[in-house]
Design a protein around this motif. Structure first.
Motif, PDB file in Angstrom:
ATOM      1  N   ALA A  51      40.410  31.906  53.573  1.00 14.52           N
ATOM      2  CA  ALA A  51      39.408  32.936  53.599  1.00 14.52           C
ATOM      3  C   ALA A  51      39.077  33.093  52.029  1.00 14.52           C
ATOM      4  O   ALA A  51      37.662  33.252  51.681  1.00 14.52           O
ATOM      5  CB  ALA A  51      39.861  34.265  54.146  1.00 14.52           C
ATOM      6  N   VAL A  52      39.774  33.396  51.201  1.00 11.10           N
ATOM      7  CA  VAL A  52      39.621  33.340  49.816  1.00 11.10           C
ATOM      8  C   VAL A  52      38.678  32.364  49.259  1.00 11.10           C
ATOM      9  O   VAL A  52      37.619  32.486  48.275  1.00 11.10           O
ATOM     10  CB  VAL A  52      40.820  33.626  48.892  1.00 11.10           C
ATOM     11  N   LEU A  53      38.997  30.998  49.649  1.00  6.04           N
ATOM     12  CA  LEU A  53      38.274  29.878  48.926  1.00  6.04           C
ATOM     13  C   LEU A  53      37.056  29.644  50.009  1.00  6.04           C
ATOM     14  O   LEU A  53      36.475  28.533  49.422  1.00  6.04           O
ATOM     15  CB  LEU A  53      39.201  28.669  49.028  1.00  6.04           C
ATOM     16  N   ARG A  54      36.789  30.356  50.905  1.00  2.00           N
ATOM     17  CA  ARG A  54      35.481  30.009  51.842  1.00  2.00           C
ATOM     18  C   ARG A  54      35.712  28.673  52.456  1.00  2.00           C
ATOM     19  O   ARG A  54      34.649  27.845  52.195  1.00  2.00           O
ATOM     20  CB  ARG A  54      34.412  30.253  50.928  1.00  2.00           C
ATOM     21  N   MET A  55      36.642  28.223  53.002  1.00  2.00           N
ATOM     22  CA  MET A  55      36.925  27.101  53.598  1.00  2.00           C
ATOM     23  C   MET A  55      36.431  26.860  54.849  1.00  2.00           C
ATOM     24  O   MET A  55      36.740  25.954  55.658  1.00  2.00           O
ATOM     25  CB  MET A  55      38.139  26.585  53.224  1.00  2.00           C
TER      26      MET A  55
ATOM     27  N   ALA B 151      47.801  39.478  45.008  1.00  2.00           N
ATOM     28  CA  ALA B 151      47.667  39.414  43.636  1.00  2.00           C
ATOM     29  C   ALA B 151      47.108  38.028  43.411  1.00  2.00           C
ATOM     30  O   ALA B 151      45.972  37.847  42.560  1.00  2.00           O
ATOM     31  CB  ALA B 151      49.106  39.688  42.718  1.00  2.00           C
ATOM     32  N   LEU B 152      47.472  36.952  43.991  1.00  2.00           N
ATOM     33  CA  LEU B 152      46.879  35.714  43.787  1.00  2.00           C
ATOM     34  C   LEU B 152      45.428  35.615  44.472  1.00  2.00           C
ATOM     35  O   LEU B 152      44.497  34.866  43.988  1.00  2.00           O
ATOM     36  CB  LEU B 152      47.658  34.733  44.251  1.00  2.00           C
ATOM     37  N   GLY B 153      45.377  36.138  45.733  1.00  2.00           N
ATOM     38  CA  GLY B 153      43.890  36.204  46.279  1.00  2.00           C
ATOM     39  C   GLY B 153      43.118  36.960  45.652  1.00  2.00           C
ATOM     40  O   GLY B 153      41.902  36.511  45.108  1.00  2.00           O
ATOM     41  N   ARG B 154      43.325  37.997  44.798  1.00  2.00           N
ATOM     42  CA  ARG B 154      42.541  38.775  44.020  1.00  2.00           C
ATOM     43  C   ARG B 154      42.094  37.977  42.637  1.00  2.00           C
ATOM     44  O   ARG B 154      40.957  37.770  42.156  1.00  2.00           O
ATOM     45  CB  ARG B 154      43.141  40.197  43.457  1.00  2.00           C
ATOM     46  N   ALA B 155      43.148  37.172  42.201  1.00  2.00           N
ATOM     47  CA  ALA B 155      42.899  36.381  40.913  1.00  2.00           C
ATOM     48  C   ALA B 155      41.823  35.055  41.234  1.00  2.00           C
ATOM     49  O   ALA B 155      41.068  34.909  40.515  1.00  2.00           O
ATOM     50  CB  ALA B 155      44.056  35.730  40.340  1.00  2.00           C
ATOM     51  N   VAL B 156      42.045  34.538  42.430  1.00  2.00           N
ATOM     52  CA  VAL B 156      41.308  33.386  42.748  1.00  2.00           C
ATOM     53  C   VAL B 156      39.635  33.909  43.065  1.00  2.00           C
ATOM     54  O   VAL B 156      38.842  33.336  42.622  1.00  2.00           O
ATOM     55  CB  VAL B 156      41.686  32.652  43.921  1.00  2.00           C
ATOM     56  N   GLN B 157      39.716  34.993  43.525  1.00  6.37           N
ATOM     57  CA  GLN B 157      38.419  35.512  44.088  1.00  6.37           C
ATOM     58  C   GLN B 157      37.582  36.008  42.918  1.00  6.37           C
ATOM     59  O   GLN B 157      36.330  35.614  42.711  1.00  6.37           O
ATOM     60  CB  GLN B 157      38.526  37.068  44.917  1.00  6.37           C
ATOM     61  N   ALA B 158      38.297  36.428  41.926  1.00  4.06           N
ATOM     62  CA  ALA B 158      37.551  36.800  40.568  1.00  4.06           C
ATOM     63  C   ALA B 158      37.316  35.671  39.695  1.00  4.06           C
ATOM     64  O   ALA B 158      35.959  35.779  39.186  1.00  4.06           O
ATOM     65  CB  ALA B 158      38.698  37.709  39.503  1.00  4.06           C
TER      66      ALA B 158
END
Length: 224
Positions: free
Chosen positions: A159-163, A211-218
């Motif tokens: 989801a975070v990487l829009r795959m 925390a990592l999800g937020r980091a990648v999204q940012a």
């Protein structure tokens, strides 16, 4: 550590089985590889998220060389934020993971030359069973089955990487799937709200993934 590393699962989803080429932007994939390696360490009980930083709570190697190198690097350094670590780790990590997949006979390295001097590597699949299991678990979660920690973490990264396109989806189907993936992430406590009661996800893992999800999204910027 048991099973296929999360980074390998994510990478297999991101590469076309036949052409052996990445189906998503390289920067997204590299950030995803870094996040997946860190989440793997959280799943193995090796790192935790505390006071804005990732820290090692157990330096014992997992048995996976690439993941253990990441663990040793974190242990030898001062604490850094998840955003800092995904940027620090993303360079070269994908190539190492592809090398492991080649060594285990899951993909093969096709080295081609374009324009007479540019080397281009493709990684068509040899053993489809690993990716088939990954897709089966994701499909089950998307259609209502309760995912385990690892599958929920994988769904969160997808989801975070829009795959969604890597799942063979586009248009309205992709949007519906993205919404469902976000529901899985939220239900697992991977969006910042960690729920202990009735959850299969350990709070310590939930904090790291969120925390990592937020980091990648940012790092990727707003979704279009």
């Amino acid at each position: 550590m048991t099973g296929v590393p999360l980074a390998e699962e994510l990478l297999l989803l991101a590469y076309d089985d036949e052409s052996g080429k990445a189906t998503m932007p390289r920067i997204s994939l590299d950030l995803g590889m870094a996040a997946a390696a860190l989440i793997e360490l959280a799943l193995a009980g090796r790192i935790a998220y505390d006071d804005g930083a990732l820290t090692v709570v157990d330096p014992t190697p997992t048995g996976e060389p690439v993941i253990d190198d990441v663990l040793a690097r974190i242990a030898a350094d001062t604490p850094h934020s998840p955003s800092s670590w995904v940027q620090r780790l993303r360079h070269g990590l994908r190539d190492r993971i592809l090398g492991d997949l080649c060594e285990h006979g899951v993909v093969r390295d096709v080295d081609e030359t374009e324009l007479g001097f540019i080397h281009v590597h493709r990684y068509p699949v040899l053993d489809r069973s690993v990716e088939a299991d990954t897709r089966q678990r994701l499909t089950a979660a998307l259609t209502g089955a309760a995912p385990d920690e690892r599958t929920a973490a994988l769904a969160t990264l997808v989801a975070v990487l829009r795959m969604e396109s890597a799942l063979g989806l586009s248009g309205e189907d992709a949007e519906q799937t993205h919404h469902r993936l976000e529901e899985i992430a939220s239900g697992a406590g991977f969006t910042g709200e960690v729920s202990i009661e009735g959850s299969v996800v350990r709070p310590s893992v939930g904090l790291v993934v969120a925390a990592l999800g937020r980091a990648v999204q940012a790092a990727l910027g707003p979704r279009h």
